[in-house]
Design an enzyme around this catalytic site. Sequence first.
Site, PDB file in Angstrom:
ATOM      1  CB  SER A   1      -0.964  -0.045   1.183  1.00  0.00           C
ATOM      2  OG  SER A   1      -2.033   0.860   1.007  1.00  0.00           O
TER       3      SER A   1
ATOM      4  CD  GLU B   1      -5.934  -4.060  -3.896  1.00  0.00           C
ATOM      5  OE1 GLU B   1      -5.902  -3.347  -2.877  1.00  0.00           O
ATOM      6  OE2 GLU B   1      -4.989  -4.808  -4.210  1.00  0.00           O
TER       7      GLU B   1
END
Length: 559
Positions: free
Chosen positions: A210, A340
Amino acid sequence: MLLTVAILKILLLTTTIQKCIAESEFITVQTPLVGIKGLRMETRLGQQFWSFRGIRYAEAPVGELRFKNPQPVKPWKPQNFDATRDGPMCPQVTVNRTWLSEDCLRLNVYTRSVNEKNDLKPVLVYLHPGGFSAFSAISAYAGPQYLMDRDLVLVTVNYRLASLGFMATGTADAPGNMGLKDQVIALRWIKENIEYFGGNPNVVTLWGYSSGSISVGLHMLSPMSRGLFHRAIMQSASPLAQFRYRPDQLELAERQAKLLKCPTTPVNQMVKCMREKPMLSFVDTMEQMFELEWVPGLNWMPVVEPNAGQERFLLEDPYKTMLNGNINRVPLIAGVTEYEFYYSGYYTLRNDTQRQRFNRDFEKYLPIYFFYERDTPKSHSISQAMRSFYFQNKSLEFPQSLTSFGKMFTDLMCFEYHRFVEMISKYVPVYSYFFRYVGRYSHFRDPVTNRTYGAMHHDELWYLFYVPLATPMFSTTDPENNTVERLTRIWQEFAQKGDPNSKTDKYLKHIKWPIYDLDKRQYLEIGNELNIKSNGIYPERMELWDRLFPIEDMRNKEL
């Protein structure tokens, strides 16, 4: 990028994690800086390894060093450092504030053997997620017990967060990117010291998730990072996407100043005042630093630094660097999960206030949530195209609109992966993956069935790290065992030779993972089995995003 109560509560288990200390052995490694005392631990499969936690790699960024480039650590006095337990977390919102300190520029080293310089192991360096405002490298978040069954050295790194790590005034007072430069100093420390822990400084893989993955992508573009790593792994984000880079975030610095009751002009007095404020004052005002409820997810951003005499991490717009090919050319693994940020879409749509915001003024709020340009004809056009594509211009309803809303939030992350892989595959070998494994544990459970829905953002980390509140430690008889074995072995193979394939490993030998190319766009699908797929991930949806955010338009020509 999101704060979750479940993850934050992990810190409450610290005493449980530490209980093995009394039963374990210790070792001291002599480095040029200091003797560092470590603790013996055990992997999930019962192998012994050494842990050295909370090692200071840079001077505490306090006083005059707050908002400045990090300074390399000086030798300690007395000449011993206790690394048998986790160091502090960098300031952030958390349930256990006693763990917070600005003296948080620490790293953890995990190794199966030390001082064996004729048999140095590949080094895997992990940069944690958290939207540049949360989380940490401490063992409660990133337990080493899975990866240490592989023959490598693992390093996990803390770096400064939020205003303390990314305040950018466009001046020498706070030039920005401090958290990213912390990572560079950590990599320099690793280069100079990791051989004393059995690691090979010439075989370093930089890995992030991330915001940690955005960091890795930027290290591939930054001149400061050249020569400090030799392979890269990027999970679920990249620095090339729909957002633009600026030379400062002055308005964010001014918002912080107002919250701390500091003047906003002149800039040097504003920063001087904030430099004198207590650390916890930044923590107490963090939520107010966001425009909405912790939105946008990327509130503090990397910037293209002005030349104020400091060593600069970003000299120009990253798109320009990539287009010119002036990059750190190392092999890359990059991928995304199937769903996601679906769960972010779920909670946003379920919230009456947030759902009505979108229904009332979709064109105003989508750029805030998705951090692209606002209040311009182009911005309105992008938002209209999104609404037409995902919702056929219908109003948003819960749960009727959830599938489409979840896809849109998923694509926010997938586009970052897609754009980076498409551009960098012209220069370096890229191994692309799509994580679809649905285990018993996830960052999102279907509230109707109470079952895991699918592979979400962060989910695959639970098969690479032991996170004690989130899951039990998976055993060889658990259904998750094959996924733990596959992922840790892929990481090991790639860290060793820059190629994740193996002709001999029993978990990997039946598959040949091809290098990504712009014709076939092949990737490894990681589910209950491993399969090679082609034609890219979500090609129709990515075609829309490519059209809305063309590469030439994303490059900020003014910088």
